[in-house]
Design a protein around this motif. Structure first.
Motif, short mmCIF file in Angstrom:
data_model
loop_
_atom_site.label_atom_id
_atom_site.label_comp_id
_atom_site.label_asym_id
_atom_site.label_seq_id
_atom_site.Cartn_x
_atom_site.Cartn_y
_atom_site.Cartn_z
N GLY A 1 0.78 -1.22 0.00
CA GLY A 1 0.00 0.00 0.00
C GLY A 1 0.82 1.28 0.00
O GLY A 1 0.29 2.35 0.32
N THR A 2 2.10 1.20 -0.37
CA THR A 2 2.95 2.40 -0.39
C THR A 2 3.55 2.58 -1.78
O THR A 2 3.39 1.74 -2.66
CB THR A 2 4.11 2.29 0.63
N HIS A 3 4.29 3.66 -1.93
CA HIS A 3 4.97 3.93 -3.20
C HIS A 3 6.44 3.48 -3.17
O HIS A 3 7.24 3.91 -3.99
CB HIS A 3 4.85 5.41 -3.58
N ALA A 4 6.79 2.58 -2.24
CA ALA A 4 8.18 2.13 -2.12
C ALA A 4 8.68 1.48 -3.41
O ALA A 4 9.80 1.76 -3.86
CB ALA A 4 8.34 1.17 -0.94
N GLU A 5 7.89 0.63 -4.01
CA GLU A 5 8.34 -0.04 -5.24
C GLU A 5 8.52 0.96 -6.38
O GLU A 5 9.46 0.85 -7.16
CB GLU A 5 7.38 -1.16 -5.63
N ALA A 6 7.63 1.94 -6.46
CA ALA A 6 7.78 2.97 -7.49
C ALA A 6 9.07 3.76 -7.28
O ALA A 6 9.78 4.08 -8.24
CB ALA A 6 6.58 3.91 -7.49
N LEU A 7 9.41 4.06 -6.04
CA LEU A 7 10.67 4.74 -5.74
C LEU A 7 11.86 3.89 -6.17
O LEU A 7 12.80 4.39 -6.79
CB LEU A 7 10.78 5.02 -4.24
N LEU A 8 11.83 2.61 -5.85
CA LEU A 8 12.94 1.73 -6.22
C LEU A 8 13.08 1.63 -7.74
O LEU A 8 14.20 1.59 -8.25
CB LEU A 8 12.74 0.34 -5.60
N THR A 9 11.97 1.60 -8.45
CA THR A 9 12.03 1.58 -9.91
C THR A 9 12.65 2.87 -10.43
O THR A 9 13.51 2.85 -11.30
CB THR A 9 10.61 1.38 -10.49
N MET A 10 12.22 3.99 -9.87
CA MET A 10 12.77 5.29 -10.28
C MET A 10 14.28 5.35 -10.03
O MET A 10 15.03 5.91 -10.82
CB MET A 10 12.08 6.41 -9.49
N LEU A 11 14.72 4.74 -8.93
CA LEU A 11 16.13 4.76 -8.57
C LEU A 11 16.95 3.70 -9.31
O LEU A 11 18.17 3.65 -9.19
CB LEU A 11 16.28 4.55 -7.05
N GLY A 12 16.28 2.84 -10.08
CA GLY A 12 16.97 1.78 -10.80
C GLY A 12 17.59 0.75 -9.88
O GLY A 12 18.62 0.14 -10.21
N ALA A 13 16.97 0.51 -8.74
CA ALA A 13 17.55 -0.37 -7.72
C ALA A 13 17.53 -1.83 -8.16
O ALA A 13 16.57 -2.29 -8.78
CB ALA A 13 16.78 -0.22 -6.41
N ARG A 14 18.60 -2.53 -7.83
CA ARG A 14 18.67 -3.98 -7.97
C ARG A 14 19.08 -4.64 -6.66
O ARG A 14 18.80 -5.81 -6.44
CB ARG A 14 19.66 -4.35 -9.07
N SER A 15 19.78 -3.88 -5.81
CA SER A 15 20.26 -4.39 -4.53
C SER A 15 19.75 -3.50 -3.40
O SER A 15 19.78 -2.27 -3.52
CB SER A 15 21.78 -4.40 -4.49
N LEU A 16 19.29 -4.13 -2.33
CA LEU A 16 18.76 -3.40 -1.19
C LEU A 16 19.49 -3.79 0.08
O LEU A 16 19.88 -4.95 0.25
CB LEU A 16 17.26 -3.71 -1.00
N ILE A 17 19.65 -2.83 0.95
CA ILE A 17 20.09 -3.07 2.32
C ILE A 17 18.90 -2.73 3.19
O ILE A 17 18.43 -1.58 3.20
CB ILE A 17 21.30 -2.19 2.69
N ILE A 18 18.38 -3.72 3.90
CA ILE A 18 17.16 -3.52 4.70
C ILE A 18 17.49 -3.72 6.17
O ILE A 18 18.03 -4.76 6.56
CB ILE A 18 16.04 -4.48 4.26
N ALA A 19 17.16 -2.72 6.99
CA ALA A 19 17.43 -2.78 8.43
C ALA A 19 16.33 -2.06 9.17
O ALA A 19 15.65 -1.20 8.61
CB ALA A 19 18.79 -2.15 8.73
#
Length: 197
Positions: A118-136
């Motif tokens: 329910g957030t725009h997190a995936e849209a942000l990651l697409t905009m940033l061209g992300a392939r690798s994440l650090i999640i904490a």
């Protein structure tokens, strides 16, 4: 190394401050709290130094909780204890871990356990061209693990710095790290800074 995106989960007053209302991520262990805040601070400073984008994820609800679907005990408890009301001190980021305005940091507010839902997190990651994440973040066994599982299912490579995560129950923290070890790289902030994810 792909330029990773850091997803920092729930570094908020109600979650991390000694006067906060939510206790699933931290108990009364002040030394543990200080270690977590120090590790999370190192992670955020290193991301800024390396020009890695940071998505700060906060949980917050309206003051009448009309936007909270309390279909799980952890969510029922949020309403019961009056936690993370939008606009309150408790919903704000802890001073030491708050976002900075540098054009490379973003804030996402969510209402569920998974930070993507329910957030725009995936849209942000697409905009940033992300392939690798650090999640904490906090708590390891809830928002961190849920978000890691979603990210892996979406095809991202994920690293979890264990020292920048916490659960009030150390055994729950360790069990969650063990579970995530099947799908993500479990590491530390120092190791992340020394190697690729």
């Amino acid at each position: 190394m792909d330029r990773p995106v850091v997803i920092a989960l729930h570094y908020q007053n109600d979650v991390l401050h000694p006067d906060g209302r939510i206790k699933v991520g931290m108990d009364t262990d002040e030394a543990g709290r200080e270690r977590l805040i120090a590790a999370a601070g190192r992670l955020l400073r290193s991301a800024r130094k390396n020009d890695w984008p940071i998505i700060h994820v906060r949980v917050a609800y309206s003051d009448d909780y009309s936007d909270l679907i309390a279909n799980a005990p952890i969510l029922e408890n949020v309403r019961k204890i009056g936690a993370v009301i939008d606009g309150s001190w408790g919903a704000e980021f802890l001073d030491e871990l708050r976002p900075v305005e540098n054009g490379n940091e973003y804030v996402v507010t969510h209402k569920r356990i998974n930070a993507f839902y329910g957030t725009h997190a995936e849209a942000l990651l697409t905009m940033l061209g992300a392939r690798s994440l650090i999640i904490a973040g906090v708590a390891t066994h809830s928002v961190v693990e849920s978000t890691v599982r979603h990210a892996v299912d979406c095809g991202y490579r994920v690293a979890v710095p264990a020292d920048a995560c916490s659960s009030a129950d150390p055994s729950a923290h360790q069990a969650s790290l063990n579970n995530m070890g099947l799908i993500a790289r479990i590491t530390s902030v120092s190791q992340l800074m020394e190697s690729s994810i």
